[in-house]
Structures are given as structure tokens and as C-alpha cells.
Scaffold this active site. Sequence first.
Site, PDB file in Angstrom:
ATOM      1  N   SER A 139      13.391  32.142  12.437  1.00 17.37           N
ATOM      2  CA  SER A 139      14.271  32.696  13.474  1.00 17.37           C
ATOM      3  C   SER A 139      13.381  33.358  14.513  1.00 17.37           C
ATOM      4  O   SER A 139      12.272  33.816  14.183  1.00 17.37           O
ATOM      5  CB  SER A 139      15.203  33.747  12.861  1.00 17.37           C
ATOM      6  OG  SER A 139      15.810  34.526  13.877  1.00 17.37           O
ATOM      7  N   TYR A 152      16.007  41.087   7.462  1.00 17.56           N
ATOM      8  CA  TYR A 152      16.154  39.688   7.886  1.00 17.56           C
ATOM      9  C   TYR A 152      14.915  39.250   8.680  1.00 17.56           C
ATOM     10  O   TYR A 152      14.332  38.196   8.405  1.00 17.56           O
ATOM     11  CB  TYR A 152      17.424  39.540   8.720  1.00 17.56           C
ATOM     12  CG  TYR A 152      17.641  38.151   9.264  1.00 17.56           C
ATOM     13  CD1 TYR A 152      18.069  37.120   8.428  1.00 17.56           C
ATOM     14  CD2 TYR A 152      17.403  37.848  10.605  1.00 17.56           C
ATOM     15  CE1 TYR A 152      18.250  35.839   8.923  1.00 17.56           C
ATOM     16  CE2 TYR A 152      17.573  36.580  11.101  1.00 17.56           C
ATOM     17  CZ  TYR A 152      18.010  35.571  10.259  1.00 17.56           C
ATOM     18  OH  TYR A 152      18.185  34.300  10.751  1.00 17.56           O
TER      19      TYR A 152
HETATM   20  N1  NAP Z   1      23.008  31.281  13.514  1.00 22.12           N
HETATM   21  C1  NAP Z   1      21.972  31.812  14.109  1.00 22.12           C
HETATM   22  O1  NAP Z   1      22.093  32.444  15.186  1.00 22.12           O
HETATM   23  C2  NAP Z   1      20.596  31.662  13.519  1.00 22.12           C
HETATM   24  C3  NAP Z   1      19.509  32.039  14.312  1.00 22.12           C
HETATM   25  C4  NAP Z   1      18.215  31.911  13.802  1.00 22.12           C
HETATM   26  C5  NAP Z   1      18.021  31.414  12.526  1.00 22.12           C
HETATM   27  N2  NAP Z   1      19.105  31.065  11.767  1.00 22.12           N
HETATM   28  C6  NAP Z   1      18.840  30.567  10.420  1.00 22.12           C
HETATM   29  O2  NAP Z   1      19.340  29.267  10.294  1.00 22.12           O
HETATM   30  C7  NAP Z   1      19.651  29.009   8.924  1.00 22.12           C
HETATM   31  C8  NAP Z   1      21.023  28.386   8.830  1.00 22.12           C
HETATM   32  O3  NAP Z   1      21.977  29.338   9.257  1.00 22.12           O
HETATM   33  P1  NAP Z   1      23.318  28.937  10.017  1.00 22.12           P
HETATM   34  O4  NAP Z   1      23.290  29.609  11.318  1.00 22.12           O
HETATM   35  O5  NAP Z   1      23.556  27.476   9.929  1.00 22.12           O
HETATM   36  O6  NAP Z   1      24.359  29.764   9.121  1.00 22.12           O
HETATM   37  P2  NAP Z   1      25.514  29.315   8.110  1.00 22.12           P
HETATM   38  O7  NAP Z   1      26.448  28.376   8.784  1.00 22.12           O
HETATM   39  O8  NAP Z   1      26.049  30.584   7.557  1.00 22.12           O
HETATM   40  O9  NAP Z   1      24.725  28.515   6.983  1.00 22.12           O
HETATM   41  C9  NAP Z   1      23.993  29.162   5.978  1.00 22.12           C
HETATM   42  C10 NAP Z   1      23.768  28.155   4.863  1.00 22.12           C
HETATM   43  O10 NAP Z   1      22.977  28.793   3.854  1.00 22.12           O
HETATM   44  C11 NAP Z   1      23.551  28.516   2.586  1.00 22.12           C
HETATM   45  N3  NAP Z   1      23.298  29.601   1.634  1.00 22.12           N
HETATM   46  C12 NAP Z   1      23.502  30.935   1.827  1.00 22.12           C
HETATM   47  N4  NAP Z   1      23.215  31.613   0.692  1.00 22.12           N
HETATM   48  C13 NAP Z   1      22.843  30.682  -0.230  1.00 22.12           C
HETATM   49  C14 NAP Z   1      22.437  30.737  -1.587  1.00 22.12           C
HETATM   50  N5  NAP Z   1      22.370  31.895  -2.271  1.00 22.12           N
HETATM   51  N6  NAP Z   1      22.130  29.584  -2.222  1.00 22.12           N
HETATM   52  C15 NAP Z   1      22.218  28.407  -1.560  1.00 22.12           C
HETATM   53  N7  NAP Z   1      22.583  28.278  -0.293  1.00 22.12           N
HETATM   54  C16 NAP Z   1      22.898  29.393   0.372  1.00 22.12           C
HETATM   55  C17 NAP Z   1      25.048  28.374   2.864  1.00 22.12           C
HETATM   56  O11 NAP Z   1      25.606  27.507   1.881  1.00 22.12           O
HETATM   57  P3  NAP Z   1      26.694  27.966   0.773  1.00 22.12           P
HETATM   58  O12 NAP Z   1      27.653  28.916   1.432  1.00 22.12           O
HETATM   59  O13 NAP Z   1      27.298  26.645   0.368  1.00 22.12           O
HETATM   60  O14 NAP Z   1      25.899  28.573  -0.317  1.00 22.12           O
HETATM   61  C18 NAP Z   1      25.061  27.703   4.224  1.00 22.12           C
HETATM   62  O15 NAP Z   1      25.047  26.301   4.088  1.00 22.12           O
HETATM   63  C19 NAP Z   1      19.519  30.341   8.196  1.00 22.12           C
HETATM   64  O16 NAP Z   1      18.294  30.400   7.507  1.00 22.12           O
HETATM   65  C20 NAP Z   1      19.532  31.359   9.321  1.00 22.12           C
HETATM   66  O17 NAP Z   1      18.813  32.519   8.990  1.00 22.12           O
HETATM   67  C21 NAP Z   1      20.371  31.167  12.239  1.00 22.12           C
END
Ligand code: NAP
Length: 253
Positions: A139, A152
Site C-alpha cells: 500500500s 497497517y
Molecule cells: N482498498 C484500498 O484502498 C487499498 C489500498 C492499498 C492497499 N490495499 C490492499 O489491497 C489488498 C486487497 O484489499 P481490497 O481493497 O481488495 O479489500 P477487500 O475487498 O476487503 O478484500 C480483502 C480480501 O482479503 C481477504 N482476507 C481478509 N482476511 C483474511 C484472512 N484472515 N484469511 C484469508 N483471507 C482474508 C478477504 O477474503 P475473505 O473475507 O473471504 O476472508 C478479501 O478477499 C489488501 O491487502 C489491502 O491492504 C487496499
Amino acid sequence: MAAGASGVIGPGTTAVVTGGSSGIGAATATELARRGAGVVVVGRDGRALGDVAVPLGGRVCVADLAEPEAADRVAGEAGDVDLLVCNAGVGWAGRFAEMPPEDIDRLVRVNLLSVLHLVRAVLPGMLRRGHGHVVLVSSIAGCMGVAEEAAYSASKAGLHVLAGSLRHEVAGRGVGVTVVFPGVVDTAFFDRRGAPYPRRRPRPVPAERVARALVAGVERRRAEVFVPGWLRLPARLRGLAPGPVDALQRHFG
Ligand SMILES: NC(=O)c1ccc[n+]([C@@H]2O[C@H](COP(=O)([O-])OP(=O)(O)OC[C@H]3O[C@@H](n4cnc5c(N)ncnc54)[C@H](OP(=O)(O)O)[C@@H]3O)[C@@H](O)[C@H]2O)c1
């Protein structure tokens, strides 16, 4: 048809995408399947994983990555992995001094520890075959440090440095490492952490844009991918002039 330019995405290849049930992971699995890769999507929500994987002809691996034995199980179920996308992650927003210790533990287990274990489980096979690619979804918070996202940011900085170390270790052995730095992305991430995105700018980008940039980064064997691309500038400037950039960050958020 052979695998594409990277050799790790295309027909006959296997891509594991953690956090494949939602957001960036689901979009990435879709983008990879569109290019012919066989995808294995990993997460806790079996139904949501099925909704992503079934239309793509992919496989589902239900696993809570916070559990210590999950990484070896995922690696075992996936078989030979050409591309590993470590994308699963959770957020937490609020003042660090008030963060419950158990939330720190869980966040670090999911965002950092599980990645260390999953890469450790998958990498030996890639090195044996002389072929593979690892993507770590960090991130921009992992480059800059963001107020009220201390744990985070620290976990994401860990991925940034892990990617650098791995790149040195695997150099010349047929395995690539890419770290992806998304800015703000329009996904369920903010709802799930229980605190909405607090600013109007930068505007959230669609998950599909991150997925396309991630896949292009693998195909071009890029070390780092920023989405949107202009985020590279503050990240680089912060390395050169941390004081002024921190002051600007405090002013503009
Ligand atoms: N959204 C943003 O603004 C942003 C910005 C920078 C970086 N990111 C990073 O991008 C990545 C994806 O995030 P996203 O934005 O797509 O959010 P999201 O839609 O909430 O997706 C998060 C994913 O992580 C999985 N997950 C969470 N806890 C878990 C666990 N204990 N075991 C296995 N899987 C788990 C969830 O699957 P289940 O619920 O099925 O477990 C879900 O598929 C993350 O690493 C996040 O930090 C996001």
C-alpha cells in the site's frame, strides 16, 4: 497457445490469488483468467470465492490466513504455482495508542506473517523449476506511514522490504518479485475495517485498474507498481526529503 511474455500468465499456468473473494483480489483473478491462467482463489468466505472462481473455471481454497497452518495447506492444495499473488489484507483505523493488542496481532498475522509463510511454502518449488513470480500487494501507506493507520502501515512496509530482500535472493534464478502500491481503491476494505475513507482526494480508483496494472507489472517484470502511477512521486520524494514531505503530508492528508 503458450503462456504470455512473462511465461507465468497464460494457458497451462497456475496463479494463486489470496483475498480472491473480493475487491482487488477478485479483479486480479478475473484479469488472470482472461489471459488463460488457471486461478486458485483463497479466502475465508467460500460462497464469495465460488462466485468469483466458478465463472472463471478456477478453483477455491477456503483458508483463514491468520491461522498458522494455513500457508502450507494453501500451497499443498494449489500444487505447482507459477504466480503467487499475496493480496489478502485487513485494515484498522484509529489512534495507535488505543489499538487493542489482539487487533495488532490479527492484523500482522494476516497482512505480514501469513505472507512470509506462504512465500516460504511456495518459493522452493519455483526455484526448483527455475520459473515463477511472486506479487506482494502492499500500500502507499507502507511507503509513507499514515496517521491512524500505524499498524497497517507497518505491516505494508514489511511487505515492501520483504520484496526487496527476496528480489536479491532470487536474482538470476528465473523467479520475479513485484510489489504493488495501491493508493485508495474502491473496495469493501474501508467498510470492513469499520471506518470509511475520510478524505475526498485522492479519489478512489476501481479495483480493476489495480488488477490491470498488477498483471502488466508481472508481464513486464517490474519491481514496483504504483496505482495510480503518480504516487511514485511522493514515495520517491519521501526517501530524498522526509522532513518536507512529512510536513506536506500532514497538511494535505
Ligand atoms: N482498498 C484500498 O484502498 C487499498 C489500498 C492499498 C492497499 N490495499 C490492499 O489491497 C489488498 C486487497 O484489499 P481490497 O481493497 O481488495 O479489500 P477487500 O475487498 O476487503 O478484500 C480483502 C480480501 O482479503 C481477504 N482476507 C481478509 N482476511 C483474511 C484472512 N484472515 N484469511 C484469508 N483471507 C482474508 C478477504 O477474503 P475473505 O473475507 O473471504 O476472508 C478479501 O478477499 C489488501 O491487502 C489491502 O491492504 C487496499
